[in-house]
Design an enzyme around this catalytic site. Sequence first.
Site, short mmCIF file in Angstrom:
data_model
loop_
_atom_site.label_atom_id
_atom_site.label_comp_id
_atom_site.label_asym_id
_atom_site.label_seq_id
_atom_site.Cartn_x
_atom_site.Cartn_y
_atom_site.Cartn_z
NE ARG B 71 -2.64 -1.60 3.27
CZ ARG B 71 -2.78 -2.86 3.68
NH1 ARG B 71 -3.42 -3.74 2.94
NH2 ARG B 71 -2.26 -3.24 4.83
CD GLU B 108 -0.31 -11.20 17.70
OE1 GLU B 108 -1.02 -11.29 18.71
OE2 GLU B 108 -0.78 -11.10 16.54
#
Lengths: 184, 174
Positions: B71, B108
């Site tokens: 993006r 994570e």
Amino acid sequence: MSACKDREQDPRIEGIASSIRVVPNFPKPGIMFQDITTLLLDPKAFKNTVDLFVERYTGKDITVVAGIEARGFIFGPPIALAIGAKFIPLRKPRKLPGEVISEEYVLEYGTDCLQMHIGAVQPGDRALVVDDLIATGGTLCAAIKLLERAGAEVVECACVIELPELKGRERLNGKPLYILVESR
Amino acid sequence: MSACKDREQDPRIEGIASSIRVVPNFPKPGIMFQDITTLLLDPKAFKNTVDLFVERYTGKDITVVAGIEARGFIFGPPIALAIGAKFIPLRKPRKLPGEVISEEYVLEYGTDCLQMHIGAVQPGDRALVVDDLIATGGTLCAAIKLLERAGAEVVECACVIELPELKKRLTPNY
């Protein structure tokens, strides 16, 4: 239709063509990869690339520019911004967060899939499909199908580079193709 | 520094903010995903977004705009074109065809990796890093390291959206 075949080649084409780097044997032996990152390092060449597309599509009532992930995301948005059109990213699976429609297409071995958000495009939209390069035309063909399934009219496909021996031009459901540079 | 915290918020900000769609539970339960594709469907909002960045960076001698896949590829190039800078795509592994340098960063669970072409950037280059959103800052931190390893000076990072609750801001271990 290609800018490089126009009777008098636009003088900007040569600088664009020479700014593209060929990387041998990527992603696998035998492939001569057309690397546009060197074009992007040349602000004049990059601007000329965008300008050539914008000049062609201004005043043609294009309402949508659809860019194919990921290098279509580099060339599509500047064109969309200049002509006042919506920009729509066409993505690999599981990237778009909302509800999508999917179109499968054939690879050398196996298949891949392109997705578009539902509601991005409506009947009446006039669309341009943008990618950096057309090879076999498989991805562009899938993009055309997605847009048409949503009711848009695909006006043209636009790429910086064409690999003409792979005859991708013939796989575009009869849609016209505009390119700047042919690579042989 | 954020345009929305300026004493008088730029009038274009509201339209930009309201054009962003929140998609609950994507990519997994509990995440409220900030979807900029709806901003891109609004030509005025998209133009205003780019203009706000261009106004900030014009005349600052920025020579490089580095965009983070994918993006960042949407917002970075229009900025680069407007300010006359080079555009450099920072990519996931095995996408860039030439010789690359790599920077790992923590997710994570596990790690990921960002790459940049060798030779894209030189000492003396003044760089802007662009992405649609900053969450933990892990990816942006990796981007800064890549540019600095190549000798560039990173002037600023620019994102459309910040998730301030995740303010682990560019600390060295991210």
